[in-house]
Design a protein around this motif. Structure first.
Motif, short mmCIF file in Angstrom:
data_model
loop_
_atom_site.label_atom_id
_atom_site.label_comp_id
_atom_site.label_asym_id
_atom_site.label_seq_id
_atom_site.Cartn_x
_atom_site.Cartn_y
_atom_site.Cartn_z
N GLY A 53 0.81 -1.21 0.00
CA GLY A 53 0.00 0.00 0.00
C GLY A 53 0.83 1.26 0.00
N ASP A 54 2.13 1.13 0.29
CA ASP A 54 3.08 2.25 0.26
C ASP A 54 2.87 3.26 1.38
OD1 ASP A 54 4.06 1.08 -2.03
OD2 ASP A 54 3.15 2.51 -3.41
N GLY A 55 2.01 2.97 2.34
CA GLY A 55 1.79 3.89 3.45
C GLY A 55 2.58 3.45 4.68
N GLY A 76 11.78 12.96 -1.39
CA GLY A 76 10.85 12.06 -2.07
C GLY A 76 9.71 11.55 -1.23
N TRP A 77 9.47 12.14 -0.06
CA TRP A 77 8.41 11.68 0.82
C TRP A 77 7.21 12.62 0.77
CZ3 TRP A 77 9.40 7.13 3.21
CH2 TRP A 77 10.75 6.74 3.36
N ILE A 78 6.04 12.09 1.06
CA ILE A 78 4.88 12.92 1.36
C ILE A 78 4.39 12.53 2.75
CG2 ILE A 78 3.31 11.31 0.17
CD1 ILE A 78 1.43 13.67 -0.32
N ARG A 79 4.19 13.55 3.59
CA ARG A 79 3.70 13.29 4.94
C ARG A 79 2.18 13.21 4.95
NH1 ARG A 79 7.33 16.39 9.54
NH2 ARG A 79 9.37 15.77 8.73
N ASN A 80 1.64 12.40 5.83
CA ASN A 80 0.20 12.37 6.02
C ASN A 80 -0.11 12.64 7.49
OD1 ASN A 80 0.11 9.57 7.30
ND2 ASN A 80 0.95 9.08 5.27
N VAL A 81 -1.25 13.26 7.72
CA VAL A 81 -1.60 13.73 9.06
C VAL A 81 -2.48 12.76 9.83
CG1 VAL A 81 -1.35 16.15 8.37
CG2 VAL A 81 -3.59 15.03 8.16
N GLY A 82 -3.00 11.75 9.15
CA GLY A 82 -3.85 10.80 9.84
C GLY A 82 -4.63 9.95 8.86
N LEU A 83 -5.69 9.34 9.37
CA LEU A 83 -6.48 8.39 8.61
C LEU A 83 -7.89 8.91 8.42
CD1 LEU A 83 -6.41 5.48 7.39
CD2 LEU A 83 -7.28 4.68 9.60
N ARG A 84 -8.34 8.92 7.18
CA ARG A 84 -9.74 9.24 6.87
C ARG A 84 -10.47 7.92 6.61
NH1 ARG A 84 -9.23 11.99 2.23
NH2 ARG A 84 -9.08 14.03 3.22
N LEU A 107 4.03 8.63 6.62
CA LEU A 107 4.70 8.92 5.34
C LEU A 107 4.15 7.99 4.26
CD1 LEU A 107 8.42 9.08 6.56
CD2 LEU A 107 7.07 11.03 5.78
N ALA A 108 4.39 8.37 3.03
CA ALA A 108 4.07 7.49 1.91
C ALA A 108 5.17 7.62 0.87
CB ALA A 108 2.72 7.84 1.30
N ARG A 109 5.50 6.49 0.28
CA ARG A 109 6.51 6.45 -0.77
C ARG A 109 6.40 5.10 -1.47
NH1 ARG A 109 12.42 8.93 -0.20
NH2 ARG A 109 13.32 8.33 -2.21
N ALA A 110 6.46 5.09 -2.77
CA ALA A 110 6.34 3.85 -3.53
C ALA A 110 7.45 2.88 -3.12
CB ALA A 110 6.41 4.13 -5.03
N ARG A 111 7.10 1.60 -2.98
CA ARG A 111 8.07 0.61 -2.54
C ARG A 111 9.24 0.48 -3.52
NH1 ARG A 111 6.72 -3.40 1.18
NH2 ARG A 111 8.78 -4.22 0.68
#
Length: 435
Positions: A53-55, A76-84, A107-111
């Motif tokens: 899932g890359d998360g 190369g990262w994107i941060r996420n603040v939580g779960l919707r 964080l999320a990043r393609a494997r």
């Protein structure tokens, strides 16, 4: 079974790590950073793709911080603040909790990119990396019965044999060889049938949603308009990657290792057929095929240490039954395994080394055993459609219930102290048997 060999030949490294996913690269990094000579083997050439899932949850982020991996957006990262969470006609946004043990972001990043990054991080720490090396089984000392190395053969970029078989030797071997667990099965360590097994499929889309700061989870999948069509098995996710794309997938879990008979790719196509047009989850925006993988859960193979072999990550079934998360536990297992090995090298006797190596399994069971046991109970409950429907319909609108549930499912709670939710989860995991 593993090949039996005579003792006495010289070692190629202090430790051999088989598999360069997050678990293997973590173990190789921590061993090399402590001054051990490390040989890291993988059958692929990097970068390579991996079904995921890359998360990354805050628990995984904490492990990357321990490794000193750069985590800036420009890296190369994107941060996420939580779960919707979407389900039962409700949409609930659950921020990651503020804890002393973990950062308050994911964080999320393609494997494809993540695994290559971790591999190079291990190499920079001093690990010797050997790609296109397919490990086929363990080497076992005929006198002691211990694993003293591995059998392997070189392969080309397509996995075809590209040379003669070769043997590599080390006093300790770490099996980070994924779901196949070839080293473990070579010693007769079969997976447990009473442990949960998940299945996940995913693909990538170019989408305007690529910058969404929330990891999104769909607890209900409809083959038409929600509430006006049939409810399909499983749950879905949308994880934005910040690079113009999003990882979109779905999965399901069974309380046993028995194979399910669901056509997941057909299920995925039906779900995408109902996606809002503005998300652009359409064939012309799809990047690559829908691919699937098995998710071994809840310590489905063991022992975690025995006879010179340590099992880490998917090879030991270290995926959470609660949420399908595996990267955090893979990184943690690599770190704990490395610590046990480093401590073992400081022991002056064989018995002392064995005691130090045995701490790996004990530490992992102490930390995760009760939590995984709770996860097995959770899976048995949500397998019943009426229970799942009741949870989404009546549980999602209740903030106190969701606060507790979010921390439990995401494994983001304060293990010592914290608020009422943290203390409740900690007590439950201590009471649950760790076997």
């Amino acid at each position: 079974m593993g090949r039996t060999v005579q003792s006495g030949k010289s070692d190629d490294a202090d430790v051999i790590v088989v598999g360069a996913g997050p678990a293997g690269s973590s173990a190789a990094y921590h061993c090399a950073a402590a001054g051990l000579s490390v040989l890291l083997l993988d059958k692929a050439s990097f970068p390579r793709d991996k079904i995921c899932g890359d998360g990354l949850t805050p628990r995984a982020v904490a492990e990357l911080v321990r490794m000193g991996v750069p985590l800036r957006e420009q890296d190369g990262w994107i941060r996420n603040v939580g779960l919707r969470v979407l389900g039962g006609g409700h949409v609930v946004e659950l921020p990651w909790p503020e804890l002393s043990s973990y950062p308050s972001y994911g964080l999320a990043r393609a494997r494809t990119s993540l695994d290559h990054l971790l591999l190079e991080h291990a190499r920079a720490a001093g690990a010797k990396v050997q790609e296109r090396t397919n490990v086929t089984g363990p080497l076992v000392d005929e006198r002691t019965g211990r694993v003293v190395g591995v059998q392997a053969r070189p392969v080309d970029a397509d996995g075809r044999r590209a040379g003669e078989p070769v043997e590599y030797r080390a006093p300790v071997v770490i099996a980070a060889d994924g779901v196949s667990a070839r080293l473990a099965t070579g010693l007769g360590l079969e997976k447990r049938q009473d442990r949960p097994m998940g299945v996940a499929v995913r693909t990538y889309f170019e989408t305007p949603r690529h910058g969404d700061p929330w990891m999104e989870s769909h607890l209900e999948l409809w083959d038409g308009k929600p509430g006006e069509s049939d409810l399909m098995p499983g749950y879905g996710w949308i994880f934005s990657l910040g690079d113009g794309t999003a990882n979109v997938g779905l999965g399901s879990v069974s309380s046993t290792a028995a194979a399910t008979k669901v056509d997941y790719k057909d299920l995925f196509a039906k779900w995408m057929g109902n996606a809002p047009a503005e998300w652009e989850f359409t064939p012309e925006h799809q990047l690559g095929p829908v691919r699937g993988a098995a998710l071994p859960m809840g310590f489905n193979r063991g022992p975690l240490y025995g006879r010179g072999l340590l099992l880490v990550g998917d090879a030991a079934g270290m995926i959470s039954p609660f949420n399908g998360e595996g990267i955090a536990y893979a990184l943690q297992a690599g770190r704990v395994a490395a610590d046990a090995i480093v401590q073992a090298t400081a022991r002056g006797t064989a018995a002392g080394r064995e005691r130090a190596l045995a701490t790996y399994g004990a530490r992992m069971r102490d930390d995760l055993g009760g939590y995984y046991t709770l996860g097995r109970v959770f899976v048995k409950l949500i397998e019943r459609p009426e229970v799942m429907r009741a949870c989404t319909r009546y549980g999602l609108p209740r903030p106190l219930v969701m606060k507790l549930t979010h921390k439990l499912l995401a494994d983001c709670y304060e293990p010592h102290g914290g608020d009422w939710a943290d203390r409740t989860i900690s007590a439950l995991t201590r009471l649950a048997p760790a076997s």
